[in-house]
Scaffold this active site. Structure first.
Site, mmCIF file in Angstrom:
data_model
loop_
_atom_site.group_PDB
_atom_site.id
_atom_site.type_symbol
_atom_site.label_atom_id
_atom_site.label_comp_id
_atom_site.label_asym_id
_atom_site.label_seq_id
_atom_site.Cartn_x
_atom_site.Cartn_y
_atom_site.Cartn_z
ATOM 1 N N LYS A 1 -32.001 0.123 67.957
ATOM 2 C CA LYS A 1 -33.216 0.938 68.115
ATOM 3 C C LYS A 1 -34.347 0.385 67.257
ATOM 4 C CE LYS A 1 -33.102 5.501 66.965
ATOM 5 N NZ LYS A 1 -34.216 5.796 66.052
ATOM 6 N N SER A 2 -34.069 0.096 65.984
ATOM 7 C CA SER A 2 -35.131 -0.390 65.087
ATOM 8 C C SER A 2 -35.727 -1.692 65.606
ATOM 9 C CB SER A 2 -34.550 -0.648 63.694
ATOM 10 O OG SER A 2 -34.135 0.554 63.120
ATOM 11 N N SER B 1 -37.366 2.967 51.955
ATOM 12 C CA SER B 1 -37.566 3.377 53.346
ATOM 13 C C SER B 1 -38.188 2.242 54.137
ATOM 14 C CB SER B 1 -38.487 4.602 53.403
ATOM 15 O OG SER B 1 -39.092 4.690 54.679
ATOM 16 N N ASP C 1 -28.262 6.167 58.282
ATOM 17 C CA ASP C 1 -28.107 6.855 59.576
ATOM 18 C C ASP C 1 -26.645 7.111 59.933
ATOM 19 O OD1 ASP C 1 -30.833 6.911 59.813
ATOM 20 O OD2 ASP C 1 -30.958 5.193 61.162
ATOM 21 N N LYS D 1 -34.592 13.786 57.804
ATOM 22 C CA LYS D 1 -34.352 13.022 59.032
ATOM 23 C C LYS D 1 -34.676 13.911 60.237
ATOM 24 C CE LYS D 1 -33.227 9.189 57.136
ATOM 25 N NZ LYS D 1 -34.130 8.059 57.266
ATOM 26 N N ARG E 1 -30.019 16.880 57.553
ATOM 27 C CA ARG E 1 -28.643 16.474 57.865
ATOM 28 C C ARG E 1 -27.635 16.945 56.823
ATOM 29 N NH1 ARG E 1 -29.964 10.573 60.664
ATOM 30 N NH2 ARG E 1 -30.621 11.475 62.658
ATOM 31 N N ARG F 1 -27.856 12.012 66.232
ATOM 32 C CA ARG F 1 -26.747 11.511 65.411
ATOM 33 C C ARG F 1 -25.758 12.635 65.080
ATOM 34 N NH1 ARG F 1 -27.829 6.580 65.743
ATOM 35 N NH2 ARG F 1 -29.904 5.768 65.342
HETATM 36 C C1 S3P Z 1 -35.702 3.142 60.484
HETATM 37 C C2 S3P Z 1 -35.622 3.375 59.141
HETATM 38 C C3 S3P Z 1 -34.835 4.478 58.551
HETATM 39 C C4 S3P Z 1 -33.827 5.037 59.535
HETATM 40 C C5 S3P Z 1 -34.441 5.264 60.884
HETATM 41 C C6 S3P Z 1 -34.966 3.956 61.461
HETATM 42 C C7 S3P Z 1 -36.531 2.019 60.975
HETATM 43 O O1 S3P Z 1 -35.711 5.537 58.178
HETATM 44 O O2 S3P Z 1 -33.278 6.231 59.043
HETATM 45 O O3 S3P Z 1 -33.501 5.818 61.772
HETATM 46 O O4 S3P Z 1 -36.407 1.626 62.140
HETATM 47 O O5 S3P Z 1 -37.343 1.508 60.181
HETATM 48 P P1 S3P Z 1 -36.422 5.597 56.735
HETATM 49 O O6 S3P Z 1 -37.379 4.501 56.643
HETATM 50 O O7 S3P Z 1 -37.089 6.941 56.706
HETATM 51 O O8 S3P Z 1 -35.310 5.489 55.741
#
Ligand code: S3P
Length: 428
Positions: A21-22, A167, A314, A341, A345, A387
């Site tokens: 996804k990222s 983050s 996650d 989140k 969670r 999730r």
């Molecule tokens: C993500 C970063 C994370 C993760 C999220 C996706 C990303 O969040 O929990 O599901 O794609 O950069 P945070 O940056 O808030 O930790």
């Protein structure tokens, strides 16, 4: 919608995990800002990434869907976006709103950006603060640091930002803004968070370097469109890995999973808990990946905290489920981020696992689980958090009796075929 699970042993088979996804989000963003076309294979065709595509469509970027998981982005260069007539709608996607805010802060037009109820509750002050330090004009509607956000594009200046949290969304928003700023921009994190933006900016020809936990970007006149092959998402693979470990007589091979060292905390945890896990066919293209084989195991409780937390943030809902099947105590700490989140969670994991009879206590930064007692089926809410729904589907397969998950359709956010793939492992 709701789904019902009953105990299922002997889960066997192979799963092709959908795209990360990222990385899928970032491929659309960088593809749009690059010159020429970007072809993306194994793109995650799910609600969150489709929200990113729609936002860029609204700013004049054409994205062709060649196949379910193949897209072509017709990039218009760093300065080729145009003002959207409507407010940009990110749906449920925190990555879209935060990263896009970094890009929009530097455009020569104004934007409004919002999303669903969950997005409007999530903290945006964490990006508003550093972007404002860069000269951005970004405001929340009620001045409450939540979306909707109103962004008036401005000329930005580079900053050296010491982030209080690890983050990737905060870091990436600043780095994306930094691509447009005057001078260098750096972000220093307490621990390294996922580094997909850094790897991809570099892959698209940008100028970025890492020095310990500090990442530095120097503006570069243009990015060049690329071919991107997205690895499978380890956060989606996690459900099947744990299913293989906690159900009896099981053996599950999840194929082509991204194992970037900033994302692989779950593998380390499984090994430390004594799980039978093997990494096969390892390869390293734009991102490292491998096939992962997990077999039924006797697990033991461990303590999880510190620098590993951003590497598995996650996966904590499914790790909590796994901990219930481990002998002894598991402590999850330093994970306050769980509260902000898609749902809180800590709350929802504790509530659902207590309904299933687990011995679990919430703490301010995580939870304590005394494992080794069988779970029993229960009626559980997903709180519209993908999730949570997927983690408790796996808990339902390992518990005695019947488990019903209400609001099960939220898996469409990241894994629309989840229930079908899970069913494919059950012995007919
Ligand atoms: C993500 C970063 C994370 C993760 C999220 C996706 C990303 O969040 O929990 O599901 O794609 O950069 P945070 O940056 O808030 O930790």
């Amino acid at each position: 919608m709701s789904v019902i699970f009953t105990k299922a042993n002997n889960l066997k088979g192979e799963i092709d995990i959908p795209g990360d996804k990222s990385i899928s989000h970032r491929s659309v963003m960088l593809g749009a800002l690059a010159k020429g076309t970007t072809e993306v294979e194994h793109f995650l065709d799910a609600a969150d990434c489709n929200s990113t595509i729609k936002c860029f469509n609204a700013m004049g970027i054409e994205v062709e869907k060649k196949d379910e998981d193949k897209i072509i982005i017709h990039g218009k260069g760093l300065h080729g976006l145009k003002e959207s007539e409507q407010a940009l709608n990110v749906g449920n996607s925190g990555t879209t709103i935060r990263l896009l805010s970094g890009i929009l802060s530097a455009q020569d037009f104004n934007s409004r950006i919002s999303g669903d109820d969950s997005i409007c509750r999530r903290p945006m002050g964490r990006i508003i603060k550093p972007l404002t330090m860069m000269g951005a004009d970004i405001k929340s509607k009620e001045n409450n640091d939540c979306s909707p956000l109103f962004i008036n594009g401005k000329k930005l200046n580079g900053i050296d930002y010491i982030s209080p949290i690890a983050s990737a969304q905060v870091k990436s928003a600043i780095l994306f803004a930094g691509m447009y700023a005057e001078g260098e921009t750096s972000v220093t994190e307490p621990y390294i968070s996922r580094n997909h933006s850094e790897k991809m900016i570099s892959y698209f020809g940008g100028n970025i370097r890492q020095d310990g936990t500090k990442c530095i970007i120097t503006p570069y006149p243009h990015l060049e469109g690329q071919k991107v092959i997205v690895p499978g998402d380890i956060s989606s693979a996690a459900y099947f890995m744990v299913a293989g470990l906690i159900t009896e007589g099981s053996e599950i091979l999840v194929k082509n999973v991204g194992i970037n060292p900033t994302r692989d905390g779950l593998i380390e945890v499984i090994k430390e808990m004594g799980g039978d896990i093997e990494l096969l066919n390892m390869k390293d293209e734009m991102e490292p990946c491998a096939d992962i084989l997990c077999k039924s195991s006797n697990l033991k409780g461990i303590t999880i905290g510190g620098s590993i937390i951003p590497r598995l943030i996650d996966e904590i809902p499914i790790i909590a489920v796994m901990a219930c099947f481990a002998e002894g105590q598991t402590i999850i700490k330093d994970a306050q981020e769980l509260k902000v989140k898609e749902s809180n969670r800590i709350d929802v994991i504790v509530e659902n696992l207590q309904r299933m009879g687990a011995d679990i206590t919430p703490t301010d930064d995580g939870m304590i689980i005394n494992g080794g007692k069988p779970l029993k089926g229960a009626v559980l809410g997903s709180r519209h958090d993908h999730r949570v729904a997927m983690s408790f589907a796996i808990a339902g397969l390992a518990a005695e009796g019947k488990t019903e998950i209400i609001g099960s359709e939220c898996v469409n956010i990241s894994y629309p075929a989840f229930y079908r793939d899970l069913e494919s492992l059950m012995q007919k």
